[in-house]
Design an enzyme around this catalytic site. Structure first.
Site, PDB file in Angstrom:
ATOM      1  N   ASP A 139      42.450 -20.713  34.819  1.00  0.00           N
ATOM      2  CA  ASP A 139      41.055 -21.147  34.683  1.00  0.00           C
ATOM      3  C   ASP A 139      40.921 -22.175  33.563  1.00  0.00           C
ATOM      4  OD1 ASP A 139      38.428 -21.201  35.487  1.00  0.00           O
ATOM      5  OD2 ASP A 139      37.834 -19.393  34.398  1.00  0.00           O
ATOM      6  N   GLY A 182      27.193 -16.441  24.484  1.00  0.00           N
ATOM      7  CA  GLY A 182      27.323 -16.816  25.893  1.00  0.00           C
ATOM      8  C   GLY A 182      27.414 -15.568  26.749  1.00  0.00           C
ATOM      9  N   GLY A 210      29.266 -13.937  29.831  1.00  0.00           N
ATOM     10  CA  GLY A 210      30.462 -14.172  30.617  1.00  0.00           C
ATOM     11  C   GLY A 210      30.492 -13.310  31.857  1.00  0.00           C
ATOM     12  N   VAL A 224      29.205 -12.473  25.055  1.00  0.00           N
ATOM     13  CA  VAL A 224      29.902 -12.926  23.851  1.00  0.00           C
ATOM     14  C   VAL A 224      28.894 -13.025  22.703  1.00  0.00           C
ATOM     15  CG1 VAL A 224      31.486 -14.640  22.920  1.00  0.00           C
ATOM     16  CG2 VAL A 224      31.337 -14.323  25.391  1.00  0.00           C
TER      17      VAL A 224
HETATM   18  P1  ADP Z   1      33.834 -16.113  30.865  1.00  0.00           P
HETATM   19  O1  ADP Z   1      35.026 -15.371  31.325  1.00  0.00           O
HETATM   20  O2  ADP Z   1      32.589 -15.491  31.365  1.00  0.00           O
HETATM   21  O3  ADP Z   1      33.881 -17.585  31.161  1.00  0.00           O
HETATM   22  P2  ADP Z   1      34.462 -16.762  28.114  1.00  0.00           P
HETATM   23  O4  ADP Z   1      35.466 -15.935  27.417  1.00  0.00           O
HETATM   24  O5  ADP Z   1      34.923 -18.091  28.622  1.00  0.00           O
HETATM   25  O6  ADP Z   1      33.789 -15.900  29.266  1.00  0.00           O
HETATM   26  O7  ADP Z   1      33.226 -16.972  27.158  1.00  0.00           O
HETATM   27  C1  ADP Z   1      32.001 -17.538  27.667  1.00  0.00           C
HETATM   28  C2  ADP Z   1      31.452 -18.562  26.689  1.00  0.00           C
HETATM   29  O8  ADP Z   1      31.153 -17.944  25.431  1.00  0.00           O
HETATM   30  C3  ADP Z   1      32.431 -19.678  26.351  1.00  0.00           C
HETATM   31  O9  ADP Z   1      32.446 -20.717  27.310  1.00  0.00           O
HETATM   32  C4  ADP Z   1      31.889 -20.121  24.995  1.00  0.00           C
HETATM   33  O10 ADP Z   1      30.741 -20.924  25.162  1.00  0.00           O
HETATM   34  C5  ADP Z   1      31.469 -18.808  24.352  1.00  0.00           C
HETATM   35  N1  ADP Z   1      32.586 -18.240  23.570  1.00  0.00           N
HETATM   36  C6  ADP Z   1      33.545 -17.401  24.027  1.00  0.00           C
HETATM   37  N2  ADP Z   1      34.418 -17.066  23.069  1.00  0.00           N
HETATM   38  C7  ADP Z   1      34.018 -17.700  21.953  1.00  0.00           C
HETATM   39  C8  ADP Z   1      34.520 -17.767  20.593  1.00  0.00           C
HETATM   40  N3  ADP Z   1      35.609 -17.102  20.244  1.00  0.00           N
HETATM   41  N4  ADP Z   1      33.854 -18.522  19.716  1.00  0.00           N
HETATM   42  C9  ADP Z   1      32.758 -19.206  20.102  1.00  0.00           C
HETATM   43  N5  ADP Z   1      32.225 -19.191  21.340  1.00  0.00           N
HETATM   44  C10 ADP Z   1      32.842 -18.453  22.267  1.00  0.00           C
HETATM   45 MG    MG Z   2      35.088 -18.979  30.455  1.00  0.00          MG
END
Ligand code: ADP
Ligand code: MG
Ligand code: MG
Length: 287
Positions: A139, A14, A16, A21
């Site tokens: 959030d 993903g 972010g 990620v």
């Molecule tokens: P942001 O701050 O941009 O929202 P996140 O930390 O929420 O970033 O991560 C963005 C996306 O990446 C998440 O919504 C999820 O889909 C994926 N993701 C993040 N961390 C993990 C993880 N530990 N395992 C699997 N998918 C993850």
């Molecule tokens: Mg997020």
């Protein structure tokens, strides 16, 4: 070239706000098979723009002992192919994706009530842990609840994405804050109207998440031709205009109403919610 760390970066999971990620694989697996199994997720950003990510690591470090919060394995700096210094935040891999994905897969119908109860109780315990360590997450939404498979074939929901989390000053019970953060759809009336973002505001967000688990959609959404201001006003008006679908049990409805009380001072507390019949009968060890 990467300081001897024992993992390599796999495909993008993903993108972010503070970095990208990726999946991470073990470099020297014990068996051939293990080679292909992701062992972590890493959020990576160029060191020069990684200060938010480093702050997020601090929060993860302070919240490291709850089964309903995503685990962090620390940080590592690596060098990319083009010589850039890259900051990596190492996280427990949630192979079940996010709660938002799970709700989407239900085809807009929502999840079975027993699953809603289980997830709700776990998320509530995660929120309780965050607040008792004097943080607000700010959030909470289905995209930020990650699903880790349990031994018994279910998922354990774990709160992640602490990028907007903030320490609450102990002397001040309420947090007046000019820098409110989060997603409008899950924002409480007091946040939208008075810039107050406190622990009770997270109970509102929980109510929105529970509603979304039940119905497949968050309680408030932007209507066609509606401005953001009009949407905020509708949310701030609270439950009065919101119809709670009839398919939800009496306990479920009562729990939702308690979370979505317009005045944050009269909203149910975490303690009240943990003792509420909607979730009080759920055994956490059933996972
Ligand atoms: P942001 O701050 O941009 O929202 P996140 O930390 O929420 O970033 O991560 C963005 C996306 O990446 C998440 O919504 C999820 O889909 C994926 N993701 C993040 N961390 C993990 C993880 N530990 N395992 C699997 N998918 C993850
Ligand atoms: Mg997020
Ligand atoms: Mg984030």
């Amino acid at each position: 070239n990467n300081h001897g760390v024992a993992w390599w970066r796999g495909s993008l999971l993903g993108k972010g706000g503070f970095g990208s990620v990726y999946l991470a694989y073990l470099k020297k697996p014990k068996s051939r098979n293990a080679f292909y199994r992701p062992v972590m997720a890493v959020i990576s950003a160029e060191v020069s723009s990684s200060s938010s990510l480093q702050k997020e690591k601090e929060v993860f470090n302070n919240l490291h002992d709850c089964p309903y919060i995503l685990e962090s394995y620390g940080e590592e700096t690596t060098v990319s192919e083009n010589g850039q210094m890259v900051y990596n935040l190492l996280l427990e891999y949630a192979s079940g994706g996010t709660l938002a994905d799970l709700i989407r897969r239900s085809g807009g119908c929502g999840l079975p009530e027993l699953d809603v109860k289980r997830y709700t109780r776990s998320i509530l315990k995660g929120i309780d842990y965050i607040h008792s360590h004097d943080y607000v997450h700010r959030d909470l939404k289905p995209e930020n609840v990650l699903l880790v498979p349990s031994g018994s074939g279910d998922f354990v929901p774990k709160i992640g994405d602490f990028g907007l989390a903030k320490k609450v000053q102990k002397t001040k019970r309420r947090m007046f804050d000019s820098s409110i953060a989060g997603t409008i759809l899950y924002m409480a009336p007091e946040t939208l109207v008075d810039n107050i973002q406190e622990s009770a505001s997270e109970i509102w967000a929980l109510g929105c998440i529970v509603f979304e688990m039940f119905t497949g959609k968050p309680p408030w959404g932007l209507n066609p031709n509606e401005t953001i201001e009009e949407l905020c006003k509708r949310i701030a008006d609270g439950l009065e205009l919101l119809e709670i679908p009839s398919g939800i049990s009496k306990d479920g409805k009562d729990f939702l109403r308690g979370c979505l009380v317009k005045n944050h001072k009269f909203r149910f507390t975490i303690e009240m919610l943990l003792n509420h019949p909607f979730v009080s009968g759920i055994d956490d060890t059933e996972y």
